[in-house]
Design a protein around this motif. Structure first.
Motif, PDB file in Angstrom:
ATOM      1  N   TYR A  87       4.468  -5.785 -25.180  1.00  0.00           N
ATOM      2  CA  TYR A  87       4.895  -6.174 -23.336  1.00  0.00           C
ATOM      3  C   TYR A  87       4.054  -7.268 -22.678  1.00  0.00           C
ATOM      4  N   MET A 206      15.379  -7.877 -24.924  1.00  0.00           N
ATOM      5  CA  MET A 206      14.604  -6.909 -24.798  1.00  0.00           C
ATOM      6  C   MET A 206      13.794  -6.139 -22.986  1.00  0.00           C
ATOM      7  N   TRP A 209      16.882  -4.735 -21.428  1.00  0.00           N
ATOM      8  CA  TRP A 209      16.371  -3.149 -22.163  1.00  0.00           C
ATOM      9  C   TRP A 209      16.192  -2.481 -21.586  1.00  0.00           C
ATOM     10  N   ARG A 210      14.230  -2.715 -21.412  1.00  0.00           N
ATOM     11  CA  ARG A 210      12.700  -2.451 -21.090  1.00  0.00           C
ATOM     12  C   ARG A 210      12.782  -2.038 -19.718  1.00  0.00           C
ATOM     13  N   PHE A 215      15.431   2.738 -22.530  1.00  0.00           N
ATOM     14  CA  PHE A 215      14.701   2.144 -23.598  1.00  0.00           C
ATOM     15  C   PHE A 215      14.391   3.751 -24.312  1.00  0.00           C
ATOM     16  N   ALA A 219      15.021   3.762 -28.166  1.00  0.00           N
ATOM     17  CA  ALA A 219      13.511   3.152 -29.273  1.00  0.00           C
ATOM     18  C   ALA A 219      13.559   4.286 -30.226  1.00  0.00           C
TER      19      ALA A 219
END
Length: 244
Positions: A87, A206, A209-210, A215, A219
Motif C-alpha cells: 500500500y 488497484m 479497486w482497493r 477488494f 483478493a
C-alpha cells in the motif's frame, strides 16, 4: 436495512461478473497468443529489424524495450502479484527497483557474454514465479510450512530469471556486435520505461479497486486466477520443450 443489503448484494454480483469477464478475456488472450510470444520472444517484425541493423540505434532499441515490457504479460502478472498487498509507495518502489535490478542485470550480462538458457525452460521458470507470488499472497507458505520466505530476496531471484528469459531470445536473433553495448543499454532503458507505464496502469486500477469493499472479499479469487495463469504458462512451456 433491506435496501442496503440488497444494494450490497447487487454490487457484489456486479463485481463478480466483472471479475469473471476479466479472467475470461485474459484466458482467451492467452489461448490466442502465438507460440513465439509464449516463448518470451520479440515480435517477428522486430526480430527481422534486430537481425538486419548494425551500429548504434538508441531510439529504436528504447522503443523495442518499452514495447516488450508493456506487452510482456508474464512480467505484468508477476508485478501485479508483487504489489498486490503493498500500500505504501515506498515499499512499492523498493520491490519494483529490486525486480528491475535483477531483470536488467541478467538481460545485459546474458546477451553481452552470450549466456543463453533454453527458452522453454526459462519461461517455465518465469511462469513458476507467477505461481510462487500468488501462493505467497494467499499465505500458503505460512500454512504449509509455518514460515514466510524472504519476499524481497525472492523478487530479486525471479528478477534474474525474467532477465535471462529475454536475453536468451535476443541471443538467438544473432544481434550485431557493432554498437551492441549502447543498444543493449538503450533497450534496458526502454524496458524500465515500459515497466513504469505498466506499473502506473496497475496502480491506478488497484487504487480504484482497493477503495471498494470487494477488494478483500475477492483478493483470494484474484490470486487463485493469477496462480492458474502461471500454471498455464508452465504447462505450455514444458509441453513446447518436450514436443520441440
Amino acid at each position: 436495512m433491506f435496501i442496503s443489503t440488497a444494494g450490497s448484494a447487487s454490487m457484489s454480483n456486479r463485481v463478480k461478473r466483472r471479475l469473471f469477464l476479466f479472467v475470461s478475456i485474459i484466458g482467451l488472450l492467452l489461448m490466442g497468443i502465438s507460440q513465439e510470444v509464449f516463448a518470451h520472444a520479440v515480435a517477428q517484425g522486430d526480430k527481422g529489424y534486430i537481425q538486419e541493423i548494425s551500429g548504434v540505434h538508441l531510439v529504436s532499441f528504447i522503443y523495442l524495450g518499452a514495447k516488450h515490457m508493456v506487452t510482456g504479460y508474464d512480467h505484468i502478472l508477476f508485478l501485479l502479484g508483487v504489489i498486490f498487498f503493498l500500500y505504501r509507495m515506498q515499499h512499492i518502489a523498493i520491490y519494483v527497483s529490486v525486480f528491475a535490478f535483477g531483470h536488467s542485470t541478467t538481460m545485459l550480462l546474458g546477451v553481452y557474454f552470450n549466456i543463453g538458457i533454453n527458452s522453454y525452460i526459462i519461461d517455465a521458470i518465469i511462469g513458476l514465479s507467477v505461481v510462487y507470488k500468488a501462493l505467497d499472497n494467499l499465505g500458503a507458505y505460512q500454512r504449509w510450512f509455518g514460515w514466510q520466505p524472504n519476499t524481497l530476496m525472492a523478487t530479486l531471484i525471479f528478477g534474474f530469471c525474467h532477465g535471462f528469459g529475454l536475453s536468451s531470445k535476443i541471443i538467438e536473433y544473432d544481434i550485431s556486435p557493432d554498437g551492441l553495448l549502447p543498444n543493449l543499454l538503450a533497450f534496458n532503458v526502454g524496458v524500465e520505461i515500459g515497466q513504469l507505464l505498466a506499473l502506473s496502469a496497475i496502480l491506478i486500477m488497484m487504487g480504484f479497486w482497493r477503495r471498494t469493499g470487494s477488494f478483500l472479499r475477492h483478493a483470494y479469487t484474484a490470486n487463485v486466477a493469477m496462480m492458474c495463469a502461471g500454471f498455464v504458462l508452465i504447462g505450455y512451456q514444458l509441453t513446447g520443450f518436450f514436443v520441440a
